[in-house]
Scaffold this motif. Structure first.
Motif, PDB file in Angstrom:
ATOM      1  N   ALA A 273       0.866  -1.191   0.000  1.00 37.42           N
ATOM      2  CA  ALA A 273       0.000   0.000   0.000  1.00 37.42           C
ATOM      3  C   ALA A 273       0.895   1.231   0.000  1.00 37.42           C
ATOM      4  CB  ALA A 273      -0.900   0.006   1.232  1.00 37.42           C
ATOM      5  N   THR A 274       0.533   2.196  -0.816  1.00 37.23           N
ATOM      6  CA  THR A 274       1.326   3.414  -0.925  1.00 37.23           C
ATOM      7  C   THR A 274       0.425   4.641  -0.795  1.00 37.23           C
ATOM      8  OG1 THR A 274       2.798   2.282  -2.475  1.00 37.23           O
ATOM      9  CG2 THR A 274       2.969   4.675  -2.357  1.00 37.23           C
ATOM     10  N   GLY A 275       0.695   5.446   0.230  1.00 39.66           N
ATOM     11  CA  GLY A 275      -0.004   6.712   0.410  1.00 39.66           C
ATOM     12  C   GLY A 275      -1.513   6.597   0.506  1.00 39.66           C
ATOM     13  N   LEU A 276      -2.008   5.538   1.144  1.00 39.41           N
ATOM     14  CA  LEU A 276      -3.458   5.338   1.203  1.00 39.41           C
ATOM     15  C   LEU A 276      -4.145   6.399   2.044  1.00 39.41           C
ATOM     16  CD1 LEU A 276      -4.110   1.495   1.585  1.00 39.41           C
ATOM     17  CD2 LEU A 276      -4.214   2.919  -0.465  1.00 39.41           C
ATOM     18  N   ARG A 277      -5.226   6.926   1.493  1.00 38.15           N
ATOM     19  CA  ARG A 277      -6.060   7.888   2.202  1.00 38.15           C
ATOM     20  C   ARG A 277      -7.518   7.539   1.914  1.00 38.15           C
ATOM     21  NH1 ARG A 277      -5.763  13.146   4.319  1.00 38.15           N
ATOM     22  NH2 ARG A 277      -7.670  14.397   4.063  1.00 38.15           N
ATOM     23  N   ALA A 288     -10.684  12.306   7.334  1.00 36.65           N
ATOM     24  CA  ALA A 288      -9.851  11.223   6.805  1.00 36.65           C
ATOM     25  C   ALA A 288      -9.742  10.120   7.858  1.00 36.65           C
ATOM     26  CB  ALA A 288      -8.472  11.744   6.435  1.00 36.65           C
ATOM     27  N   ALA A 289     -10.358   8.973   7.587  1.00 37.95           N
ATOM     28  CA  ALA A 289     -10.261   7.833   8.500  1.00 37.95           C
ATOM     29  C   ALA A 289      -8.888   7.181   8.399  1.00 37.95           C
ATOM     30  CB  ALA A 289     -11.355   6.810   8.192  1.00 37.95           C
ATOM     31  N   VAL A 290      -8.312   7.215   7.194  1.00 35.10           N
ATOM     32  CA  VAL A 290      -6.937   6.744   6.955  1.00 35.10           C
ATOM     33  C   VAL A 290      -6.223   7.842   6.193  1.00 35.10           C
ATOM     34  CG1 VAL A 290      -5.503   5.044   5.764  1.00 35.10           C
ATOM     35  CG2 VAL A 290      -7.578   4.302   6.953  1.00 35.10           C
ATOM     36  N   ASP A 291      -5.015   8.175   6.650  1.00 31.80           N
ATOM     37  CA  ASP A 291      -4.337   9.344   6.099  1.00 31.80           C
ATOM     38  C   ASP A 291      -2.870   9.036   5.816  1.00 31.80           C
ATOM     39  OD1 ASP A 291      -3.626  11.874   5.321  1.00 31.80           O
ATOM     40  OD2 ASP A 291      -3.777  12.766   7.313  1.00 31.80           O
ATOM     41  N   ASP A 292      -2.538   8.832   4.531  1.00 31.82           N
ATOM     42  CA  ASP A 292      -1.154   8.660   4.072  1.00 31.82           C
ATOM     43  C   ASP A 292      -0.489   7.446   4.729  1.00 31.82           C
ATOM     44  OD1 ASP A 292       1.091   9.222   2.577  1.00 31.82           O
ATOM     45  OD2 ASP A 292       1.930  10.577   4.084  1.00 31.82           O
ATOM     46  N   VAL A 293      -1.090   6.284   4.559  1.00 31.17           N
ATOM     47  CA  VAL A 293      -0.549   5.046   5.114  1.00 31.17           C
ATOM     48  C   VAL A 293       0.131   4.241   4.015  1.00 31.17           C
ATOM     49  CG1 VAL A 293      -1.168   2.781   6.059  1.00 31.17           C
ATOM     50  CG2 VAL A 293      -2.134   4.872   7.046  1.00 31.17           C
ATOM     51  N   SER A 294       1.357   3.828   4.289  1.00 32.13           N
ATOM     52  CA  SER A 294       2.110   2.966   3.380  1.00 32.13           C
ATOM     53  C   SER A 294       2.619   1.757   4.148  1.00 32.13           C
ATOM     54  CB  SER A 294       3.294   3.719   2.753  1.00 32.13           C
ATOM     55  OG  SER A 294       2.857   4.831   2.004  1.00 32.13           O
ATOM     56  N   ASP A 325     -12.632   1.644  -1.881  1.00 28.93           N
ATOM     57  CA  ASP A 325     -11.659   2.281  -2.771  1.00 28.93           C
ATOM     58  C   ASP A 325     -11.001   3.443  -2.034  1.00 28.93           C
ATOM     59  OD1 ASP A 325     -12.232   0.623  -4.921  1.00 28.93           O
ATOM     60  OD2 ASP A 325     -13.902   1.900  -5.579  1.00 28.93           O
ATOM     61  N   PRO A 326      -9.671   3.580  -2.147  1.00 32.75           N
ATOM     62  CA  PRO A 326      -9.010   4.706  -1.497  1.00 32.75           C
ATOM     63  C   PRO A 326      -9.350   6.031  -2.160  1.00 32.75           C
ATOM     64  CG  PRO A 326      -7.448   3.454  -2.813  1.00 32.75           C
ATOM     65  CD  PRO A 326      -8.721   2.690  -2.837  1.00 32.75           C
ATOM     66  N   THR A 327      -9.428   7.092  -1.359  1.00 31.57           N
ATOM     67  CA  THR A 327      -9.586   8.438  -1.895  1.00 31.57           C
ATOM     68  C   THR A 327      -8.311   8.862  -2.620  1.00 31.57           C
ATOM     69  OG1 THR A 327     -11.053   8.957  -0.039  1.00 31.57           O
ATOM     70  CG2 THR A 327     -10.183  10.816  -1.292  1.00 31.57           C
ATOM     71  N   ALA A 328      -7.175   8.404  -2.096  1.00 30.12           N
ATOM     72  CA  ALA A 328      -5.872   8.667  -2.724  1.00 30.12           C
ATOM     73  C   ALA A 328      -4.960   7.492  -2.411  1.00 30.12           C
ATOM     74  CB  ALA A 328      -5.281   9.971  -2.200  1.00 30.12           C
ATOM     75  N   GLY A 329      -3.890   7.366  -3.174  1.00 29.98           N
ATOM     76  CA  GLY A 329      -2.959   6.257  -2.989  1.00 29.98           C
ATOM     77  C   GLY A 329      -3.405   5.019  -3.755  1.00 29.98           C
ATOM     78  N   GLU A 330      -2.643   3.940  -3.625  1.00 30.69           N
ATOM     79  CA  GLU A 330      -2.994   2.728  -4.353  1.00 30.69           C
ATOM     80  C   GLU A 330      -2.559   1.482  -3.594  1.00 30.69           C
ATOM     81  OE1 GLU A 330      -1.059   2.906  -8.137  1.00 30.69           O
ATOM     82  OE2 GLU A 330       0.903   2.316  -7.350  1.00 30.69           O
ATOM     83  N   VAL A 331      -3.206   0.364  -3.928  1.00 33.05           N
ATOM     84  CA  VAL A 331      -2.881  -0.949  -3.384  1.00 33.05           C
ATOM     85  C   VAL A 331      -2.321  -1.794  -4.520  1.00 33.05           C
ATOM     86  CG1 VAL A 331      -3.787  -3.031  -2.284  1.00 33.05           C
ATOM     87  CG2 VAL A 331      -4.694  -0.785  -1.637  1.00 33.05           C
ATOM     88  N   ARG A 480      -2.901   5.516  14.876  1.00 32.58           N
ATOM     89  CA  ARG A 480      -3.611   6.490  15.694  1.00 32.58           C
ATOM     90  C   ARG A 480      -4.159   7.589  14.784  1.00 32.58           C
ATOM     91  NH1 ARG A 480      -1.468  10.818  20.250  1.00 32.58           N
ATOM     92  NH2 ARG A 480      -3.450  10.981  21.375  1.00 32.58           N
ATOM     93  N   ARG A 481      -5.454   7.813  14.882  1.00 31.30           N
ATOM     94  CA  ARG A 481      -6.113   8.869  14.101  1.00 31.30           C
ATOM     95  C   ARG A 481      -5.769   8.774  12.609  1.00 31.30           C
ATOM     96  NH1 ARG A 481      -4.917  13.787  18.402  1.00 31.30           N
ATOM     97  NH2 ARG A 481      -6.232  12.967  20.090  1.00 31.30           N
ATOM     98  N   GLY A 482      -5.806   7.563  12.087  1.00 33.01           N
ATOM     99  CA  GLY A 482      -5.642   7.359  10.660  1.00 33.01           C
ATOM    100  C   GLY A 482      -4.226   7.234  10.161  1.00 33.01           C
TER     101      GLY A 482
END
Length: 530
Positions: A273-277, A288-294, A325-331, A480-482
């Motif tokens: 996962a890259t930059g998932l939001r 944002a429930a998930v914010d910039d997760v890689s 589906d992510p708002t941003a980023g990709e799987v 924590r907090r996305g």
């Protein structure tokens, strides 16, 4: 003088004896935990104390005395005065215990007016008072909120407030922290302890979590198949159990300080996962429930994802599977960007009851992924389903049974079999053992580990139970907090946490030693004053 006196209690449901010759007493202001696996009879005993089996067809024998009331001989009016007045119960699931259409404060006020002759205004004032007492911030305003506007921990506090409204002599808490994350669980347990100290209320705690018992009570009564196995002071029973069953129960409890045995070499990256939001809502109300997760997951390894409720764990897991589906980023799967649900990444859900169709046999549910892949030969489908049932520790004969005919642990095995039917490379497990007792939990965890070793599966294990996550994980990510605030090898994160949030999570894990539990509780109390 005893607040509760139970003598030779029996409870029969048809031909099933759920409670068999149980006897115990509880002194005013004391705390006793009924501990055991699912089906041991704990909740049946709790219900019997308030006469809740009356009119259900259950046969209740023996003697039950609560706050001076002979429950077996009491009339309906006397039982109504007992329930909520002298003795009150806090149930496991606050959502099913609270009316979704009415404000929290109105529901508490109604209980108070049922047992006291006061005006509506006085009852509302009492509701605000007890909500404030259990730590609901801005109680006058929040008392007008409805249950869906409260978090899980706040709903449980509201139920405790409702139980305290009439200042009962006895509080019965039936699995009050089962669905809560460790920090909220610690807050609820601290609250129950403080209320006992301040009001002298007696506590009967029903729990399958031995750690919760160690945190909360003076005595422990261990049950199995409706009978007493062991009964004594909590330090004695948990520190030096006399009975083999108690020792087995304790051995199944995952320890946050116990490192996992190495699982071997991890293979190639199978999920990335890259930059998932992921945002929910629109305009100013969006968040944002998930914010910039890689993150990356390799073949044969387990990545644990931990955090409090609302940290974004489940949303992240659903994006990894393709359910969101992510708002941003990709799987990426095997280096290629993917969208939507694909057979090579499957999910095992937290609640197998809601994820299995109650009108279809479990065999049909397990067969769905096979048919989705184009298999049309019903003979081959049934044979494969039979193999999968056996693979997860069930029987081929279970094919035509329905979900309600299985225990919680068995239903979770069905969920695992359904995930395996797609021949996945990755399985995302979303709180797969949170509602199970410790022995069933250990069995499901062992099954997942066995399947991982044999099939080379990669696992993403999402949970709020830090001890279970350490038991199963090679690497851990703390959310924590996305956002991911800390990640690394499990031993590194647990033994030398860098982030203050990770340290606070670990400090909230229940301790099996009552002395350590008391020390941690005192430390949390001092921290709350700062």
């Amino acid at each position: 003088m005893s607040l509760v006196r139970v003598t030779d209690l029996t409870v029969d449901f048809g031909d099933l004896r759920a409670v068999d010759g149980l006897s115990f007493t509880l002194r005013p202001g004391a705390a006793l935990a009924l501990v055991g696996e699912s089906g041991s009879g704990k909740s049946t005993v709790a219900s019997a104390l308030l006469g809740l089996h009356r009119g259900t067809g259950a046969r209740v024998g023996g003697a039950i005395e609560v706050a001076g009331v002979d429950v077996q001989e009491a009339g309906e009016e006397e039982l109504r005065r007992l329930r909520g007045g002298k003795a009150a119960m806090v149930f496991q699931d606050p959502l099913s215990s609270l009316d979704p259409y009415y404000a929290i404060g109105d529901q508490i006020a109604e209980v108070y007016r049922t047992h006291t002759r006061v005006s509506r205004r006085a009852a509302r004032a009492r509701a605000v008072e007890v909500l404030d007492r259990v730590g609901i911030p801005d109680a006058p305003r929040r008392s007008r909120a409805r249950p869906h506007e409260f978090s899980g921990g706040m709903r449980q506090r509201a139920l405790i407030a409702m139980a305290l409204a009439c200042e009962p002599d006895l509080l019965i808490a039936d699995e009050p922290t089962t669905a809560l994350d460790v920090t909220v669980q610690a807050q609820i347990l601290d609250l129950l302890h403080a209320l006992r100290e301040e009001t002298g209320t007696g506590l009967l705690l029903v729990t399958h979590d031995v750690g919760v018992a160690a945190e909360s009570v003076d005595e422990v009564l261990v049950m199995r198949h409706g009978r007493v196995v062991e009964h004594g002071q909590v330090a004695d029973v948990l520190g030096a159990p006399a009975e083999p069953y108690t020792r087995t129960l304790l051995a199944a409890v995952p320890r946050v300080e116990a490192a996992r045995a190495p699982s071997g070499e991890a293979g190639d990256v199978v999920l990335e996962a890259t930059g998932l939001r992921r945002e929910f809502g629109r305009g100013k109300g969006a968040f944002a429930a998930v914010d910039d997760v890689s993150l990356t997951v390799r073949r044969g390894e387990t990545l644990g994802i931990v955090g409090e409720s609302g940290s974004g764990k489940t949303t992240l897991g659903r994006m990894l599977v393709g359910l969101l589906d992510p708002t941003a980023g990709e799987v990426r799967h095997d280096g290629r960007a993917r969208t939507g649900v694909r057979p090579d990444v499957q999910m095992v859900f937290q609640d197998p009851v809601s994820s299995l169709n109650p009108r279809r046999s479990v065999g049909e549910s397990i067969a769905d992924p096979l048919r989705a892949r184009g298999e049309r030969d019903e003979g081959r489908i049934r044979e494969r389903v039979g193999e999968l049932l056996e693979r997860v520790g069930l029987e081929r004969a279970h094919h035509d049974r329905y979900p309600h005919e299985f225990s919680g642990g068995q239903r979770q095995r069905v969920g695992i079999a359904r995930a395996l039917a797609a021949d996945p490379r990755v399985i995302v497990c979303d709180e797969p053992v949170s509602a199970l007792d410790v022995t069933t939990q250990a069995q499901v965890v062992a099954l997942l580990g066995e399947l991982q070793r044999e099939l080379g599966l990669a696992l993403v294990f999402v949970a709020h139970d830090l001890a279970v996550v350490r038991q199963v994980s090679d690497r851990v990510a703390v959310m924590r907090r996305g956002r991911i605030v800390e990640s690394g090898p499990a031993d590194q994160v647990y033994d030398a946490p860098r982030d203050p949030y990770t340290r606070s999570l670990l400090a909230a894990v229940p301790a099996l030693d009552p002395r350590i539990a008391a020390t941690r509780r005192a430390a949390r109390r001092e921290l709350a004053k700062v």
